[in-house]
Design a protein around this motif. Sequence first.
Motif, PDB file in Angstrom:
ATOM      1  N   SER A 146      -5.750   5.391  -3.033  1.00 36.17           N
ATOM      2  CA  SER A 146      -4.336   5.790  -3.084  1.00 36.17           C
ATOM      3  C   SER A 146      -4.115   7.116  -2.371  1.00 36.17           C
ATOM      4  O   SER A 146      -3.120   7.292  -1.654  1.00 36.17           O
ATOM      5  CB  SER A 146      -3.859   5.879  -4.539  1.00 36.17           C
ATOM      6  OG  SER A 146      -4.643   6.810  -5.269  1.00 36.17           O
ATOM      7  N   THR A 147      -5.050   8.042  -2.517  1.00 37.12           N
ATOM      8  CA  THR A 147      -4.950   9.338  -1.828  1.00 37.12           C
ATOM      9  C   THR A 147      -5.127   9.150  -0.332  1.00 37.12           C
ATOM     10  O   THR A 147      -4.372   9.712   0.466  1.00 37.12           O
ATOM     11  CB  THR A 147      -5.997  10.318  -2.378  1.00 37.12           C
ATOM     12  OG1 THR A 147      -5.791  10.486  -3.785  1.00 37.12           O
ATOM     13  CG2 THR A 147      -5.928  11.656  -1.686  1.00 37.12           C
ATOM     14  N   ARG A 174      -4.529   6.522   1.502  1.00 36.93           N
ATOM     15  CA  ARG A 174      -3.349   5.867   2.075  1.00 36.93           C
ATOM     16  C   ARG A 174      -2.193   6.854   2.203  1.00 36.93           C
ATOM     17  O   ARG A 174      -1.487   6.860   3.208  1.00 36.93           O
ATOM     18  CB  ARG A 174      -2.962   4.666   1.231  1.00 36.93           C
ATOM     19  CG  ARG A 174      -3.975   3.531   1.363  1.00 36.93           C
ATOM     20  CD  ARG A 174      -3.718   2.410   0.416  1.00 36.93           C
ATOM     21  NE  ARG A 174      -2.443   1.772   0.716  1.00 36.93           N
ATOM     22  CZ  ARG A 174      -1.924   0.814  -0.037  1.00 36.93           C
ATOM     23  NH1 ARG A 174      -2.558   0.382  -1.102  1.00 36.93           N
ATOM     24  NH2 ARG A 174      -0.773   0.276   0.285  1.00 36.93           N
ATOM     25  N   ARG A 175      -2.009   7.690   1.174  1.00 36.59           N
ATOM     26  CA  ARG A 175      -0.931   8.688   1.214  1.00 36.59           C
ATOM     27  C   ARG A 175      -1.162   9.707   2.313  1.00 36.59           C
ATOM     28  O   ARG A 175      -0.252  10.064   3.063  1.00 36.59           O
ATOM     29  CB  ARG A 175      -0.816   9.396  -0.146  1.00 36.59           C
ATOM     30  CG  ARG A 175       0.291  10.432  -0.207  1.00 36.59           C
ATOM     31  CD  ARG A 175       0.374  11.101  -1.571  1.00 36.59           C
ATOM     32  NE  ARG A 175      -0.894  11.499  -2.150  1.00 36.59           N
ATOM     33  CZ  ARG A 175      -1.596  12.568  -1.779  1.00 36.59           C
ATOM     34  NH1 ARG A 175      -1.171  13.350  -0.820  1.00 36.59           N
ATOM     35  NH2 ARG A 175      -2.734  12.864  -2.380  1.00 36.59           N
ATOM     36  N   LYS A 232       2.262   3.316   3.829  1.00 30.92           N
ATOM     37  CA  LYS A 232       0.938   3.337   3.205  1.00 30.92           C
ATOM     38  C   LYS A 232       0.166   2.055   3.503  1.00 30.92           C
ATOM     39  O   LYS A 232      -1.041   2.089   3.745  1.00 30.92           O
ATOM     40  CB  LYS A 232       1.064   3.561   1.705  1.00 30.92           C
ATOM     41  CG  LYS A 232       1.542   4.949   1.348  1.00 30.92           C
ATOM     42  CD  LYS A 232       1.693   5.105  -0.153  1.00 30.92           C
ATOM     43  CE  LYS A 232       2.270   6.464  -0.493  1.00 30.92           C
ATOM     44  NZ  LYS A 232       2.498   6.598  -1.935  1.00 30.92           N
TER      45      LYS A 232
END
Length: 145
Positions: free
Chosen positions: A92-93, A95-96, A107
């Motif tokens: 998630s990090t 992609r962000r 994303k």
Amino acid sequence: MSGNTLAGADREQRVSLRADPDLVDDFDDWADEHHGSRSAGLRALMRRATGDDRTWSTPRQPPTEELLSDAYRRLVDVARATGSQSGYIRESTARRVCAGGKAGLSKDDARDRLLRPLVERGYLRRVGNVHGDTSYQILGWDDAE
């Protein structure tokens, strides 16, 4: 024995050798103190011996494509800023961090157009954990192959 770990122009080669165990222990002590790992110490000595004036500050030479290079450098910066000892970044990090940027990617597009190619070219390794979460490990980070 040697093997390639990256494809195309961004290729790295694995080097192995046999040495006296006491010499290896002494070298490991020196390398840990001055460079953080045996591999980093050997790379530094090889650059010094060949006069290679490395111009990048990432574990591996960044890709030549601008978008991939920018994404790779951003991931390395985040891993350093968070104090990662082994170059792990949650998906998630990652992609962000890779979203937006010069191409204004979403994303999902960042995963498909940046993270996946970085994995395929040997810059990142996609890993899971027992909780079902996915992370990426920056290869070349403290001996991560």
